[in-house]
Design a protein around this motif. Sequence first.
Motif, PDB file in Angstrom:
ATOM      1  N   ARG A 173       0.805  -1.214   0.000  1.00 29.49           N
ATOM      2  CA  ARG A 173       0.000   0.000   0.000  1.00 29.49           C
ATOM      3  C   ARG A 173       0.841   1.268   0.000  1.00 29.49           C
ATOM      4  O   ARG A 173       0.303   2.369   0.126  1.00 29.49           O
ATOM      5  N   GLU A 192      -1.126  -2.420  -4.440  1.00 28.04           N
ATOM      6  CA  GLU A 192      -2.552  -2.098  -4.488  1.00 28.04           C
ATOM      7  C   GLU A 192      -2.804  -0.783  -5.217  1.00 28.04           C
ATOM      8  O   GLU A 192      -3.895  -0.223  -5.152  1.00 28.04           O
ATOM      9  N   GLY A 226      -5.698  -0.766  -7.688  1.00 33.47           N
ATOM     10  CA  GLY A 226      -7.013  -1.120  -7.147  1.00 33.47           C
ATOM     11  C   GLY A 226      -7.428  -2.563  -7.266  1.00 33.47           C
ATOM     12  O   GLY A 226      -8.634  -2.858  -7.288  1.00 33.47           O
ATOM     13  N   ASP A 229     -10.089  -3.771  -4.749  1.00 39.25           N
ATOM     14  CA  ASP A 229     -11.424  -3.214  -4.962  1.00 39.25           C
ATOM     15  C   ASP A 229     -12.104  -3.840  -6.177  1.00 39.25           C
ATOM     16  O   ASP A 229     -13.320  -4.063  -6.168  1.00 39.25           O
ATOM     17  N   LEU A 230     -11.321  -4.121  -7.218  1.00 38.30           N
ATOM     18  CA  LEU A 230     -11.889  -4.723  -8.427  1.00 38.30           C
ATOM     19  C   LEU A 230     -12.231  -6.193  -8.215  1.00 38.30           C
ATOM     20  O   LEU A 230     -13.220  -6.696  -8.758  1.00 38.30           O
ATOM     21  N   PRO A 240     -12.626  -8.207  -4.999  1.00 37.85           N
ATOM     22  CA  PRO A 240     -12.666  -8.443  -3.546  1.00 37.85           C
ATOM     23  C   PRO A 240     -12.631  -9.932  -3.218  1.00 37.85           C
ATOM     24  O   PRO A 240     -13.271 -10.750  -3.888  1.00 37.85           O
TER      25      PRO A 240
END
Length: 335
Positions: free
Chosen positions: A77, A125, A128, A131-132, A134
């Motif tokens: 991250r 990350e 994303g 998020d795409l 999960p």
Amino acid sequence: MAIEFAPRSLPLERRLQTVAVLQWVYSFLALAQTCIILFFVLLFTRFWIISVLYGVYWFLDWDTPSQGGRRGPWLQRSVVWRYLRDYFPIKLIKTADLDPSKNYVIGFHPHGVLVAGAFTNFCTEATGFPDLYPGITPYLLMLPLWFRAPFFRDYIMSGGLIPSDKESAAYLLRKNKGGTAVVIAVGGAPESLDARPGAFTLLLKNRKGFVKLAIENGASLVPVFSFGENELFDQVENPKGSLLRRIQEQLQRAMGVALPLFHARGVFQYSFGLIPYRKPINTVVGKPIPVTQNTIPSNEEVDRMHKLYMEKLSELFEEHKTQYNVPSDKHLSFI
């Protein structure tokens, strides 16, 4: 040759992006060697205890890379990777959902010179992925050689990298009943020798181990094509049969790593260097191909799934190529 220097008035954001890419290139090309040298140098200083203690830890921790590694969300991250992403920029494009109750073997194409798209999309990350998709945890496969470098092994494990051998990938697919995606740059190091702008030749025709892995573990196959991956660097001409290519292939067979003679731009000038060009990378993740588990698949079964995979990969490329400025008369070729 006239040297084109970078403007002095560049925004701070662009300078930070260049620094992020510079450390990434250094990490890829020289960090492992630096860590090995540091390990031995410390033995002959008053800090020798660091290497001794690490050696004990290393011995006790030897099998960790092949047993899922040791992820570090703090690293994945990091803001550094957002600057890396924006340098090119790099985007991850989703075309279908991945069911977190299932496992996946993701084939990444093309390898490119430094697999920039695979690293940024699946080891950080920044684009994303969580998020795409999960509930899906990606693990990128890397040559086992690099997991033998002290200190460096811990760094790459933190990014979700594991050794690129069958046992390491199979361990994750067997252990986790769902939500695991092992990502394989199928063309591997040899494909990097053909990575240059405008190239759409993939080393895939006889690469079937990843398909067999998927069948044995009942993991769905997912084709991925990373548009722009081959545009980041120029490479010294090395056609098959040339002296340079023969030397590169012999070194690759001996060491397990390829040595493409690539070049692009520098930090303060745009005419030469090892920093990649600012070219967009659009990594398109295709639809999963269902696989029926068979712990002892026949050659015919592997061949059938491999053929279907190549067809789906070609379809993915053809469907999206014009959107990413690939001429309509360009098609994938497999060797």
